[in-house]
Design a protein around this motif. Structure first.
Motif, PDB file in Angstrom:
ATOM      1  N   ILE A 151      13.321  62.057  16.318  1.00  0.00           N
ATOM      2  CA  ILE A 151      14.772  62.301  16.284  1.00  0.00           C
ATOM      3  C   ILE A 151      15.457  61.353  17.256  1.00  0.00           C
ATOM      4  CG2 ILE A 151      14.771  64.729  15.568  1.00  0.00           C
ATOM      5  CD1 ILE A 151      14.944  65.500  18.536  1.00  0.00           C
ATOM      6  N   LEU A 152      16.681  60.994  16.936  1.00  0.00           N
ATOM      7  CA  LEU A 152      17.488  60.177  17.841  1.00  0.00           C
ATOM      8  C   LEU A 152      18.948  60.338  17.451  1.00  0.00           C
ATOM      9  CD1 LEU A 152      17.194  58.125  20.157  1.00  0.00           C
ATOM     10  CD2 LEU A 152      17.198  56.322  18.446  1.00  0.00           C
ATOM     11  N   GLN A 153      19.757  60.781  18.399  1.00  0.00           N
ATOM     12  CA  GLN A 153      21.193  60.938  18.189  1.00  0.00           C
ATOM     13  C   GLN A 153      21.503  61.858  17.004  1.00  0.00           C
ATOM     14  OE1 GLN A 153      22.640  56.849  18.382  1.00  0.00           O
ATOM     15  NE2 GLN A 153      22.814  57.046  20.600  1.00  0.00           N
ATOM     16  N   PHE A 154      21.843  61.292  15.842  1.00  0.00           N
ATOM     17  CA  PHE A 154      22.161  62.122  14.674  1.00  0.00           C
ATOM     18  C   PHE A 154      21.179  61.923  13.519  1.00  0.00           C
ATOM     19  CE2 PHE A 154      26.160  61.836  16.945  1.00  0.00           C
ATOM     20  CZ  PHE A 154      26.704  63.114  16.833  1.00  0.00           C
ATOM     21  N   VAL A 155      20.090  61.192  13.769  1.00  0.00           N
ATOM     22  CA  VAL A 155      19.154  60.919  12.678  1.00  0.00           C
ATOM     23  C   VAL A 155      17.748  61.373  13.046  1.00  0.00           C
ATOM     24  CG1 VAL A 155      20.464  59.013  11.667  1.00  0.00           C
ATOM     25  CG2 VAL A 155      18.801  58.531  13.464  1.00  0.00           C
ATOM     26  N   GLY A 156      17.021  61.764  12.017  1.00  0.00           N
ATOM     27  CA  GLY A 156      15.651  62.202  12.247  1.00  0.00           C
ATOM     28  C   GLY A 156      14.772  61.752  11.109  1.00  0.00           C
ATOM     29  N   GLN A 157      13.460  61.785  11.339  1.00  0.00           N
ATOM     30  CA  GLN A 157      12.524  61.430  10.280  1.00  0.00           C
ATOM     31  C   GLN A 157      11.258  62.245  10.438  1.00  0.00           C
ATOM     32  OE1 GLN A 157      12.031  57.199  10.890  1.00  0.00           O
ATOM     33  NE2 GLN A 157      10.476  57.472  12.463  1.00  0.00           N
ATOM     34  N   THR A 158      10.589  62.463   9.331  1.00  0.00           N
ATOM     35  CA  THR A 158       9.315  63.179   9.379  1.00  0.00           C
ATOM     36  C   THR A 158       8.448  62.739   8.211  1.00  0.00           C
ATOM     37  OG1 THR A 158       8.275  65.377   9.360  1.00  0.00           O
ATOM     38  CG2 THR A 158      10.388  65.207   8.254  1.00  0.00           C
ATOM     39  N   ILE A 159       7.143  62.754   8.471  1.00  0.00           N
ATOM     40  CA  ILE A 159       6.166  62.421   7.436  1.00  0.00           C
ATOM     41  C   ILE A 159       4.875  63.172   7.758  1.00  0.00           C
ATOM     42  CG2 ILE A 159       5.395  60.312   8.650  1.00  0.00           C
ATOM     43  CD1 ILE A 159       4.927  59.038   5.859  1.00  0.00           C
ATOM     44  N   THR A 160       4.186  63.568   6.730  1.00  0.00           N
ATOM     45  CA  THR A 160       2.907  64.262   6.910  1.00  0.00           C
ATOM     46  C   THR A 160       1.785  63.268   6.638  1.00  0.00           C
ATOM     47  OG1 THR A 160       3.889  66.358   6.290  1.00  0.00           O
ATOM     48  CG2 THR A 160       1.492  66.192   6.073  1.00  0.00           C
ATOM     49  N   ILE A 161       0.794  63.283   7.504  1.00  0.00           N
ATOM     50  CA  ILE A 161      -0.301  62.320   7.400  1.00  0.00           C
ATOM     51  C   ILE A 161      -1.590  63.052   7.044  1.00  0.00           C
ATOM     52  CG2 ILE A 161      -1.767  60.778   8.783  1.00  0.00           C
ATOM     53  CD1 ILE A 161       1.687  60.649   9.829  1.00  0.00           C
ATOM     54  N   LEU A 162      -2.159  62.658   5.916  1.00  0.00           N
ATOM     55  CA  LEU A 162      -3.467  63.175   5.509  1.00  0.00           C
ATOM     56  C   LEU A 162      -4.443  62.012   5.679  1.00  0.00           C
ATOM     57  CD1 LEU A 162      -2.332  64.993   2.216  1.00  0.00           C
ATOM     58  CD2 LEU A 162      -2.661  66.005   4.489  1.00  0.00           C
ATOM     59  N   PRO A 163      -5.168  61.968   6.785  1.00  0.00           N
ATOM     60  CA  PRO A 163      -5.993  60.794   7.096  1.00  0.00           C
ATOM     61  C   PRO A 163      -6.948  60.443   5.956  1.00  0.00           C
ATOM     62  CG  PRO A 163      -5.884  62.237   8.994  1.00  0.00           C
ATOM     63  CD  PRO A 163      -5.245  62.987   7.849  1.00  0.00           C
ATOM     64  N   GLY A 164      -6.989  59.154   5.664  1.00  0.00           N
ATOM     65  CA  GLY A 164      -7.874  58.680   4.608  1.00  0.00           C
ATOM     66  C   GLY A 164      -7.287  58.813   3.214  1.00  0.00           C
ATOM     67  N   GLN A 165      -6.215  59.595   3.086  1.00  0.00           N
ATOM     68  CA  GLN A 165      -5.602  59.780   1.769  1.00  0.00           C
ATOM     69  C   GLN A 165      -4.195  59.205   1.706  1.00  0.00           C
ATOM     70  OE1 GLN A 165      -5.803  63.903   0.295  1.00  0.00           O
ATOM     71  NE2 GLN A 165      -7.279  64.279   1.922  1.00  0.00           N
ATOM     72  N   SER A 166      -3.422  59.422   2.765  1.00  0.00           N
ATOM     73  CA  SER A 166      -2.026  58.986   2.734  1.00  0.00           C
ATOM     74  C   SER A 166      -1.770  58.086   3.940  1.00  0.00           C
ATOM     75  CB  SER A 166      -1.101  60.206   2.757  1.00  0.00           C
ATOM     76  OG  SER A 166      -1.011  60.748   4.059  1.00  0.00           O
ATOM     77  N   PRO A 167      -0.679  57.304   3.871  1.00  0.00           N
ATOM     78  CA  PRO A 167      -0.415  56.380   4.974  1.00  0.00           C
ATOM     79  C   PRO A 167      -0.248  57.109   6.306  1.00  0.00           C
ATOM     80  CG  PRO A 167       1.443  56.461   3.436  1.00  0.00           C
ATOM     81  CD  PRO A 167       0.317  57.193   2.800  1.00  0.00           C
ATOM     82  N   CYS A 168      -0.698  56.445   7.365  1.00  0.00           N
ATOM     83  CA  CYS A 168      -0.579  57.014   8.701  1.00  0.00           C
ATOM     84  C   CYS A 168       0.616  56.370   9.405  1.00  0.00           C
ATOM     85  CB  CYS A 168      -1.884  56.835   9.477  1.00  0.00           C
ATOM     86  SG  CYS A 168      -2.131  55.211  10.225  1.00  0.00           S
ATOM     87  N   TYR A 169       0.859  56.829  10.625  1.00  0.00           N
ATOM     88  CA  TYR A 169       2.007  56.315  11.387  1.00  0.00           C
ATOM     89  C   TYR A 169       1.853  54.813  11.653  1.00  0.00           C
ATOM     90  CZ  TYR A 169       5.678  56.521  15.018  1.00  0.00           C
ATOM     91  OH  TYR A 169       6.815  56.328  15.777  1.00  0.00           O
ATOM     92  N   ARG A 170       0.588  54.367  11.874  1.00  0.00           N
ATOM     93  CA  ARG A 170       0.396  52.932  12.118  1.00  0.00           C
ATOM     94  C   ARG A 170       0.489  52.107  10.835  1.00  0.00           C
ATOM     95  NH1 ARG A 170      -1.496  51.076  17.374  1.00  0.00           N
ATOM     96  NH2 ARG A 170      -2.445  52.774  18.553  1.00  0.00           N
ATOM     97  N   CYS A 171       0.376  52.739   9.669  1.00  0.00           N
ATOM     98  CA  CYS A 171       0.636  51.994   8.428  1.00  0.00           C
ATOM     99  C   CYS A 171       2.111  51.563   8.405  1.00  0.00           C
ATOM    100  CB  CYS A 171       0.370  52.867   7.206  1.00  0.00           C
ATOM    101  SG  CYS A 171      -1.372  53.181   6.847  1.00  0.00           S
ATOM    102  N   LEU A 172       2.967  52.417   8.949  1.00  0.00           N
ATOM    103  CA  LEU A 172       4.399  52.112   9.021  1.00  0.00           C
ATOM    104  C   LEU A 172       4.725  51.246  10.230  1.00  0.00           C
ATOM    105  CD1 LEU A 172       4.374  54.931   7.391  1.00  0.00           C
ATOM    106  CD2 LEU A 172       6.699  55.142   8.197  1.00  0.00           C
ATOM    107  N   PHE A 173       4.164  51.640  11.365  1.00  0.00           N
ATOM    108  CA  PHE A 173       4.448  50.975  12.640  1.00  0.00           C
ATOM    109  C   PHE A 173       3.112  50.625  13.284  1.00  0.00           C
ATOM    110  CE2 PHE A 173       7.945  54.083  12.030  1.00  0.00           C
ATOM    111  CZ  PHE A 173       9.014  53.202  11.951  1.00  0.00           C
ATOM    112  N   PRO A 174       2.637  49.393  13.053  1.00  0.00           N
ATOM    113  CA  PRO A 174       1.286  49.051  13.514  1.00  0.00           C
ATOM    114  C   PRO A 174       1.087  49.197  15.025  1.00  0.00           C
ATOM    115  CG  PRO A 174       2.057  47.463  11.900  1.00  0.00           C
ATOM    116  CD  PRO A 174       3.226  48.344  12.203  1.00  0.00           C
TER     117      PRO A 174
END
Ligand SMILES: [Zn+2]
Lengths: 269, 71
Positions: A151-174
């Motif tokens: 979260i920051l100021q007026f915006v937020g983000q969320t994602i669920t990570i299923l390791p090995g199946q779906s992208p992880c946080y480092r897939c987005l932000f290495p």
């Protein structure tokens, strides 16, 4: 379930996606909340109310007056008290059925594996990138599903990570940003209700995961703009060059790394 | 040239070729040094910002770091 429990969870039990069986899955479920702040507060309250049987909560901080504008699990009388204690009192007051396990510490490369090991699902409710990347790395290496929230100021983000199946946080932000490159809520401000929205979504994901119902927010990052009152989902693919879950991962063990990061390190990534 | 940025159709001023790097500069995108760029569904490596060219009709997402939460 006794009569009181049947009544307490009656609005769950009548849902065909939950029922008595699903409620039992929630009782048997173990969720770890890392950070007892803005995001962790609604997660802890809703998971306790929902009857998630074991809830761990990790935070080394004490309650501060400036927390109370958004960290709705902490009350004015709690100022100075450890956040995990303050949170445990409210969770058990809502639902004495729930076992709350407190960890008055910060997660580090040295302790995170033993902390997450006992849990089925992890909630990232932390405020700093060192912790966010550490949680990602630990969960990916341990194959532990988790929910990222920011979260920051007026915006937020969320994602669920299923390791090995779906992208992880480092897939987005290495790599983490350099220290102090991105403003924090204490520097840039945050509208108090914002973590309530994002945290409630994270709690929903934990409950859906335990129930095994619905579609998780995996492979799609959900962004919320409170000023524009808009939600947007962006589909994300796994990144073959991801440093931890890609084809040739460079990260194979945990380390506390972020404080030493510089812009040069980031560009070299 | 028309492209879609974060779900919004956006008209770029001139019809010239531009890289992702120059687009970030032109639009004065926040967190410019750290923002993640997804171009037509693929997350770009940062090294590719200098070489990836923006074309008519491209769908671009800027993804930002957000901390927040505990303190
Ligand atoms: Zn990854």
């Amino acid at each position: 379930m006794n009569d009181q429990q049947i009544e307490r969870y009656s609005r769950h039990i009548i849902l065909k996606e939950v029922g008595g069986k699903g409620q039992q899955k929630l009782f048997d479920g173990k969720v770890l909340i890392i950070g007892a702040g803005g995001l962790g507060a609604p997660v802890a309250l809703y998971l306790a109310a929902a009857g998630v049987g074991t809830i761990g909560i990790v935070d080394a901080d004490d309650v501060d007056l400036s927390n109370l504008q958004r960290q709705v699990i902490h009350f004015t009388a709690d100022i100075g008290k450890p956040k995990v204690e303050s949170a445990r009192e409210k969770m058990q007051a809502i639902n004495p059925d729930v076992k709350v396990v407190t960890y008055k510490e910060w997660v580090t490369a040295a302790n995170i594996n033993s902390v997450i090991a006992d849990y089925d699902f992890v909630i990232d409710g932390t405020d700093n990138f060192a912790a966010k990347f550490l949680i990602n790395d630990a969960c990916v290496l341990a194959g532990k599903p988790y929910s990222h929230g920011g979260i920051l100021q007026f915006v937020g983000q969320t994602i669920t990570i299923l390791p090995g199946q779906s992208p992880c946080y480092r897939c987005l932000f290495p790599q983490p940003p350099p220290k102090d490159a991105i403003p924090t809520c204490s520097q840039a401000g945050v509208i108090g209700v914002l973590p309530g929205v994002i945290g409630s979504i994270q709690a929903t994901e934990a409950i859906k995961f335990l129930l095994g119902k619905g579609d998780l927010l995996a492979g799609r990052i959900l962004m919320y703009d409170a000023l524009g009152m808009k939600f947007r989902g962006v589909d994300i693919k796994r990144n073959p060059n991801c440093p931890i879950c890609g084809e040739h991962p460079a990260i194979t063990e945990l380390k506390d790394e972020v404080d030493a990061m510089t812009v040069c390190d980031l560009k070299g990534a | 040239m028309k492209i879609t940025i974060n779900g919004k159709e956006t008209e770029l001023a001139e019809n010239r070729a531009r890289t992702i790097d120059s687009l970030l500069e032109e639009l004065d995108v926040s967190q410019r040094l750290y923002v993640t760029v997804e171009l037509n569904g693929e997350i770009l490596d940062r090294a590719a910002y200098e070489t990836s060219v923006v074309n008519e009709g491209d769908v671009i997402e800027f993804l930002y770091f957000m901390g927040g939460g505990a303190r």
